[in-house]
Motif scaffolding. Sequence first.
Motif: not given
Length: 468
Positions: A285-297
Motif C-alpha cells: 500500500f505505502m509503495n503505491t502512494i509513494i509512486e503516486y507522489l513521485a509522479q507528482k514530483g
Amino acid sequence: MKIIPIPSKVDFKNKFIENIPGEKCEINTALENEEYILSINPEEIKIEGGSERAVFYAKQTLKQIEAQYDKLPECKIQDKPRFPYRAFMIDSARHMQEISEIKEIIDAMALLKLNTFHWHLTEDQGWRFESSNYPLLNTKAAVRPRSDFGGENDSSPYGRVYTKEEMKEIVSYCAERYIDVIPEFDMPGHTSALLSVFPELSCKRDEIKIKTRQGIYDDVLCPAKDKTYEVVDKIIDEFCEIFPYGYYHIGGDETPSKQWEDCPECNYLKTACGLKSWAEYQNYFMNTIIEYLAQKGKTAIVWNDAAKGANLDKRAVLQYWKEVPKNTVDYANSGGKVILSPFSYYYFDYYYEITSLRRVLSYKPKFKGMSDDGYKNIIGIEAPVWTEYIRDKETMQRYFFPRIIAAAHTAWSDKGISYERFLKEMQYIEKLIRDKGITFEDKSEWGYKRISTPHGWLRFTHDHLLKK
C-alpha cells in the motif's frame, strides 16, 4: 560572543565599532545553498549568502550579536548547517491551535534556523484539512462528539478543519521565514476520522466512529479496494494544491494488521503479490502512494514502522522514532534517506522529568552499525510535539522551549558542547525568543534526569499523563 547554534567558524577581534555605516547583502554562488559569511568591520556589515535563505540565517545570527553588545564587535563568521533538514512538528489533529498561535511558534523557530514545519493534520481523533472533493470530511470527520484524553473527560463536541485559506496563510508566513511546510496525511492506520465518512474503505465496511481518546485502533484502510486509492489520491491532489514543497508525510505508523488478516480480499491480494508478511503487505500500500507522489514530483516521508517489511520503496525518506533502530540502520546503509526523531530524546510532549534539556543536548545523531555512507544518508532531525495531552498554547510552548533550542543546535552544528556551557551560550537567543512572547518551562525543571529503568520510565509517563 555567544551564539546558538554555534557557528562553524568565528574570527572575533575583540574590538568594538561605533557608527557602522550600514548593512550590505549579496548572493555569493561560490557558497553552498544555506552557507553564509557575516563580516562586521568599521566600513560596513557585510553578508554573503549562497542564497536568500542563507542571507536570512546570517541576519538571525546578527540579531544575537546585537542583543549582547552595545557596540558591535569586529568579527567574521562563516557558517553552514550540519543537516539540510531541521524540523519541528505540531500535531493539530488531537488538539488544534489557532493560526495566530502557530505563527508565534514559527517566529521563534525561524530564529533557530529551523527550515521545516511538519504539520500533522489527520488522525483517529480528527480531520483538519478542508476538502473540496469530500465535504463530509469538513464536518463529520472534523468534529468528535467528546474528548477523553489522559483521564480528563469533556462532553463538548470538539474540532473543525483548517480552511484552505488558513493553510495557505501558514505556508506564506513560513515562506517569508524560509521554512517549508510538510503536511501529514497519516495512513493506512490512524484513519478513523476518514473512515467515519468512508466506512467502505475499511475491510469490515461497518460504521466507524471518530475516536475520542488516545490509542492505537484496528480501523485501518483496506489496500485491496480500488476506491481506497481513488479517495486517497484525490485528497493528495488537494494537499498538493496547498503545500508546494517536495516532501509529503504519509505516516505508516502503528498500523494493526488484524482486519487485514480477517479480510478475504486482503488475503487474496497478499498471496497474489507474493508478499511474505503483513508488514510487506502494508508496504504494498505505502509503495503505491509513494509512486503516486513521485509522479507528482514529490518525495514521501514515512515513519520507521513501515520499514518492518523489507520491500519499502527506497525513494521514501524514513523517519525514525521508536523501537530498536536496526531497520533504520539497514535502510540508511542500503542507500535510503533518514530523518532522526528518537522519541526518548526528541518527543517534546513528554515531561522534562523524562526528557530533560540536558538529555536533548546529549543526543548524538548516529546509530551503532551505521556505516559512513549510511551516516551520510541522515538528512536531518525533527522534534515533534503530540497533543493528546496538550490543550493550550502555553503548555505547547513550555514543552518546546527551551528543548527545541538544543535540538536546533544539534541539527545545525556538529560542535560538541557541555550542558553548562550551553546554558551560558543560549542566553541571548533565549532572550530574543522570550521577547516574542513565548513561554518557557520554568528553569527549575530543565535539568531533570530521566528515570533510569525502562519500566519505571513507562510507569512514570503513564501516571503523570493521567494526572495532567
